[in-house]
Design an enzyme around this catalytic site. Structure first.
Site, PDB file in Angstrom:
ATOM      1  N   ALA A   1      50.079  36.415  40.595  1.00  0.00           N
ATOM      2  CA  ALA A   1      49.723  35.281  39.741  1.00  0.00           C
ATOM      3  C   ALA A   1      48.470  35.639  38.956  1.00  0.00           C
ATOM      4  CB  ALA A   1      49.478  34.043  40.600  1.00  0.00           C
TER       5      ALA A   1
ATOM      6  N   GLY B   1      46.050  38.923  33.591  1.00  0.00           N
ATOM      7  CA  GLY B   1      44.984  39.399  32.698  1.00  0.00           C
ATOM      8  C   GLY B   1      44.892  40.916  32.810  1.00  0.00           C
ATOM      9  N   THR B   2      43.716  41.466  32.519  1.00  0.00           N
ATOM     10  CA  THR B   2      43.620  42.929  32.556  1.00  0.00           C
ATOM     11  C   THR B   2      43.901  43.483  33.949  1.00  0.00           C
ATOM     12  OG1 THR B   2      41.241  42.668  32.811  1.00  0.00           O
ATOM     13  CG2 THR B   2      42.021  43.229  30.616  1.00  0.00           C
TER      14      THR B   2
ATOM     15  N   GLY C   1      45.593  41.957  36.577  1.00  0.00           N
ATOM     16  CA  GLY C   1      46.973  41.689  36.975  1.00  0.00           C
ATOM     17  C   GLY C   1      47.958  42.588  36.260  1.00  0.00           C
TER      18      GLY C   1
ATOM     19  N   LYS D   1      36.110  36.167  44.035  1.00  0.00           N
ATOM     20  CA  LYS D   1      34.876  36.032  44.826  1.00  0.00           C
ATOM     21  C   LYS D   1      34.393  34.589  44.918  1.00  0.00           C
ATOM     22  CE  LYS D   1      32.843  37.985  40.721  1.00  0.00           C
ATOM     23  NZ  LYS D   1      34.130  38.515  40.228  1.00  0.00           N
TER      24      LYS D   1
ATOM     25  N   GLY E   1      34.101  45.651  42.672  1.00  0.00           N
ATOM     26  CA  GLY E   1      35.233  46.225  41.956  1.00  0.00           C
ATOM     27  C   GLY E   1      35.903  47.392  42.639  1.00  0.00           C
TER      28      GLY E   1
ATOM     29  N   ASP F   1      27.069  35.588  40.075  1.00  0.00           N
ATOM     30  CA  ASP F   1      28.154  36.517  40.396  1.00  0.00           C
ATOM     31  C   ASP F   1      27.743  37.426  41.560  1.00  0.00           C
ATOM     32  OD1 ASP F   1      30.666  38.154  39.570  1.00  0.00           O
ATOM     33  OD2 ASP F   1      29.044  39.629  39.491  1.00  0.00           O
TER      34      ASP F   1
ATOM     35  N   LYS G   1      29.291  37.764  45.580  1.00  0.00           N
ATOM     36  CA  LYS G   1      29.651  39.042  46.200  1.00  0.00           C
ATOM     37  C   LYS G   1      28.812  39.288  47.445  1.00  0.00           C
ATOM     38  CE  LYS G   1      31.021  40.997  41.739  1.00  0.00           C
ATOM     39  NZ  LYS G   1      30.525  41.744  40.557  1.00  0.00           N
TER      40      LYS G   1
END
Lengths: 440, 440
Positions: A13, A16-17, A19, A110, A139, A206, A210
């Site tokens: 689901a 984007g880049t 997926g 995250k 990543g 962000d 993480k």
């Protein structure tokens, strides 16, 4: 659970880049995955908004869903890959639906984990399925696996690192090219390294998400993103970077989680690190995460922290892990055994500090500041005063920048000194305060 | 296989620094391991030579075996930890006995794996047990797990690194303190970083064993230690280190495995790396391993490559993995699917070269060398000539050191040029040739 030799039917689901990269890879190197996973990996279904968009792979033969929850609940897939994003809404609903219907979940989300990680982990365990999230932190760097599996023989004392490529890109360019924060941010946005609304990255949030995930893995504590102290990089000036350089440091946005006597300290803030340290040399969008274990010592992992392919690499590794069989709880130890993270308040933080003040250029100002330091028993490693234009930085009329590097002291002491110094009327504007982190 | 909730009974053969550290840790932090492993880990038996020696933990209640094969075959243990060492003899016999009797094996024995890894792996798979060997390569750095599990979504093109702390310690000290190879080696021996017979380390053989293991994991090839080209660090002089420094490089003993058009190239030799590279900054006994994947890009892991506790950390992680359930073949893909490594001959190696010649100080010598280079179409990035005493290095009477840095060329071309230059009679002694490795 399906037998370990039957094909594993995958539903993704979010195309984007990340997926799209995961899907394309599953299709183009299927034979490799069969070897790695010991069974066939079949992309059985996808959910995304726009079916017509060209994503570089053929959707023929792959079931299409408008609704990610429908895909997550479908009996046509065995594992659900959540790449939608967001800590509520479709992402949360779909992950819960997948787990509830006995499917393993792989996610890069995250924000979702930081908020609902403990509950989702418990649900996954109850259902005997996996909740895998390598892609959610740093990543392409396999820090989740390393913390969850490779450090079983250690009691960890610290995990820290550069976990946001946008911030590190901005700081690297400021430092190298003497460009202002605003100019570098604009470039980062132009290059696609920063969002149109950059608050989440440059505000440190962000990194905080993480860090919360890594803290749980490192210390066996319930994920507690609320406990993370967060400062972004927006207040950093070229003067601070230049002063740091002169004193033998670089400034990085670090996430740091430490086991202290008063509990687990989680903090995200601009940090001075010695130029000679491994972490100081991490440039541009690269990420680095280091951990300190009582058996192993310090291990550092360096690599790409973002980008479609690097993140897809992490998702694909998780898929193969699941295909090989679920053998571990999501956070390494059973959710019921995760202990509440006893929060160490930031006021008790102990360490060295960089303090930069714009001091009134008149007799007695420096002496008054030094007296305030002495009152709080703060001893100084260095003092640096620069008159006139410093590193192209125009001091406000009638002031000079004064930089103080303290030996180890406490956050409380430093804050009290700064309050007193400001009250004394010797400085103009807000004092700058940057914590120093040293290698152990 | 025992059920995943029953205690896992552990037998350790070899109670040197690593074995004793593993045993002590299992005993002292048993509750932690129960959480991590989801079951009790019990040290049930040990085998070593001298029962009376104090190893820092209590042997009471732990079955003692004089013979490691007897321990390995015993029905009182479920998993056998081999820390004896050596590629034949007791280590091999005991590992085979354990696998044959259906026990998982954890080993730190790189020599055994380099020689018999394929056969042992096949046996483990046939018996449905694990053969785990994180501790066999790069000590505390979890590179085995990362290659075997975290890179499933990648096609790797290269794995390389500093895998021998002894050599890196010697090179770091030579570079920093301008001490000779012999002096640094003597210090390394005094500090316990090097064996009384240091050949295995400084000759590059230890690195070669580790590289062979990592190559198999990275490329899905049968382990082939015989295919590794090996040069040690014994021929390096302070002159070479100083020249490298002046040209912007450092010299490290690297193990490098690359996927080339002519097959898998495996090589261990002193290597020039740009000072700005991450690998150049790895100092002392620290190890670093980097990998290049087509999805993830470059990932680097840095940490302690040796030492009792760091190695024990790797062994303990393997034990917990086994306790959690065996889900993967030893080399990531089924042994029957590992392909023979098509060996790329060193003659085809392509790259830049550092060449240092002690040239007769007379007209025409430099021109003759340059002509030989041109004949083989080798173009030069830099030439450096130093008269008299250079960096404290006395040139042989009537000679001057000339250093040439080539652009990318082939090993064959360089060797032919060097043969021709020597035959021309312009140089004294053996030419020094060091390969250059750049970050991708």
């Amino acid at each position: 659970m399906t037998a370990m030799t039957e094909p594993l039917r995958i539903g993704i689901a979010g195309l984007g880049t990340v997926g799209a990269a995961v899907a394309a890879r599953l299709i183009t190197t299927r034979a490799d995955f069969t070897l790695r996973a010991g069974r066939d990996l079949v992309l059985a279904g996808v959910a995304a908004r726009d079916r017509s968009r060209d994503r570089g792979f053929d959707l023929a033969g792959i079931a299409w869903f408008e609704d990610p929850v429908a895909l997550a609940s479908s009996t046509d897939i065995d594992i659900f890959i959540e790449l939608i994003g967001g800590d509520e809404g479709a992402a949360r609903a779909a992950v819960e639906a997948a787990l509830q219907t006995g499917k393993s979940v792989v996610t890069a989300n995250k924000a979702l984990l930081a908020k609902h990680g403990a509950a989702l982990s418990a649900l996954a365990e109850k259902k005997g399925v996996a909740l895998a999230f390598e892609a959610s932190a740093a990543g392409g760097i396999p820090i989740v696996k390393v913390l969850r599996e490779a450090m079983s023989g250690n009691r960890l004392s610290r995990v820290y690192g550069i976990m946001n490529g946008t911030c590190n890109y901005i700081l690297t360019r400021m430092e190298k090219e003497k460009l202002s924060f605003e100019e570098c941010l604009a470039d980062a946005q132009r290059l696609g390294y920063a969002e149109a609304d950059p608050t989440f990255d440059i505000g440190g949030f962000d990194t905080a998400h993480k860090l919360a995930i890594l803290t749980s893995l490192a210390f066996g504590t319930e994920i507690d993103a609320e406990a993370v102290y967060v400062e972004g990089i927006g207040s950093l000036t070229l003067l601070d970077l230049a002063m740091a350089d002169e004193l033998g440091y670089r400034i990085k946005l670090l996430g740091v989680a430490t086991r202290t006597q008063s509990g687990i300290e989680q903090r995200v803030h601009p940090t001075m690190v010695p130029k000679s340290s491994a972490i100081a040399r991490v440039k541009g969008v690269t990420n680095a995460v280091a951990l300190d274990g009582d058996m192993v010592g310090e291990i550092t992992l360096v690599g790409p922290g973002a980008g479609g392919n690097a993140t897809a690499s992490a998702v694909l590794a998780d898929i193969v892990d699941v295909a090989r069989g679920v053998s571990r709880p999501p956070f390494g130890i059973a959710t019921e055994h995760l202990v509440p993270a006893s929060r160490a308040p930031m006021t008790l933080h102990a360490g060295g500090y960089y303090i930069r003040l714009m001091v009134q250029d008149r007799p007695g100002a420096a002496a008054a500041i030094a007296t305030r330091m002495a009152e709080k028993m703060i001893s100084l490693e260095s003092i640096l005063q620069r008159g006139g234009t410093t590193y192209g930085f125009e001091s406000p009329e009638g002031t000079v920048p004064v930089v103080l590097i303290t030996h180890a002291t406490t956050e409380t002491a430093v804050r009290q000194v700064l309050d007193a110094v400001v009250a004394d009327g010797h400085v103009i504007g807000e004092p700058q305060m940057i914590r120093i982190e040293k290698e152990q």
